[in-house]
Motif scaffolding. Sequence first.
Motif, PDB file in Angstrom:
ATOM      1  N   SER A   1       0.815  -1.215   0.000  1.00  0.00           N
ATOM      2  CA  SER A   1       0.000   0.000   0.000  1.00  0.00           C
ATOM      3  C   SER A   1       0.851   1.270   0.000  1.00  0.00           C
ATOM      4  N   ASP A   2       2.132   1.144   0.315  1.00  0.00           N
ATOM      5  CA  ASP A   2       3.039   2.285   0.309  1.00  0.00           C
ATOM      6  C   ASP A   2       3.505   2.552  -1.124  1.00  0.00           C
ATOM      7  N   PRO A   3       3.249   3.742  -1.693  1.00  0.00           N
ATOM      8  CA  PRO A   3       3.657   4.007  -3.071  1.00  0.00           C
ATOM      9  C   PRO A   3       5.164   3.922  -3.288  1.00  0.00           C
ATOM     10  N   ASN A   4       5.950   3.985  -2.207  1.00  0.00           N
ATOM     11  CA  ASN A   4       7.401   3.835  -2.322  1.00  0.00           C
ATOM     12  C   ASN A   4       7.846   2.388  -2.160  1.00  0.00           C
ATOM     13  N   GLY A   5       6.892   1.482  -1.954  1.00  0.00           N
ATOM     14  CA  GLY A   5       7.208   0.077  -1.741  1.00  0.00           C
ATOM     15  C   GLY A   5       7.221  -0.725  -3.028  1.00  0.00           C
ATOM     16  N   LEU A   6       7.166  -2.039  -2.863  1.00  0.00           N
ATOM     17  CA  LEU A   6       7.199  -2.958  -3.999  1.00  0.00           C
ATOM     18  C   LEU A   6       6.046  -3.951  -3.901  1.00  0.00           C
ATOM     19  N   HIS A   7       5.336  -4.147  -5.016  1.00  0.00           N
ATOM     20  CA  HIS A   7       4.396  -5.255  -5.119  1.00  0.00           C
ATOM     21  C   HIS A   7       5.234  -6.490  -5.426  1.00  0.00           C
ATOM     22  N   VAL A   8       4.855  -7.646  -4.865  1.00  0.00           N
ATOM     23  CA  VAL A   8       5.608  -8.874  -5.091  1.00  0.00           C
ATOM     24  C   VAL A   8       4.686  -9.912  -5.716  1.00  0.00           C
TER      25      VAL A   8
END
Length: 129
Positions: free
Chosen positions: A92-99
């Motif tokens: 949910s964090d736009p700075n994160g990564l979907h896996v």
Amino acid sequence: MDRPDVIVAVEGGVADVTVFKPNVVVEVRDFDVEGADEGDEFMWRDENGDLCWRYFVERGSRGEAMTAEDLKRLADDLRLIAGIKSELKIDSDPNGLHVLRINGVDFFFRADGSGYDGWGRAIVPGFPL
């Protein structure tokens, strides 16, 4: 007529969202959830208590729109149509990564919609490198 900031096209019950303008975030709520797994990470209850798929779309850094919904559809197609074991974890964090995990290999996608970020395999204890 000026070019719109966002185009939402719905075909076959699937929303395709394209964001053209930077710094615009679109919240998508899809209430067509019949038969869906209520525990899915995209599932959310709105302010009226109604269940829906909820995700956000914004313009990628290279001008293309890549949505978490696209990854969910890919994971579902791999599992349901191709019979390939796949799992998806949406960040949910736009700075994160979907896996997207396919047969034990993790493929990473930037949550800001800007593209593919590489892959990695879980290290199994005792497995030679």
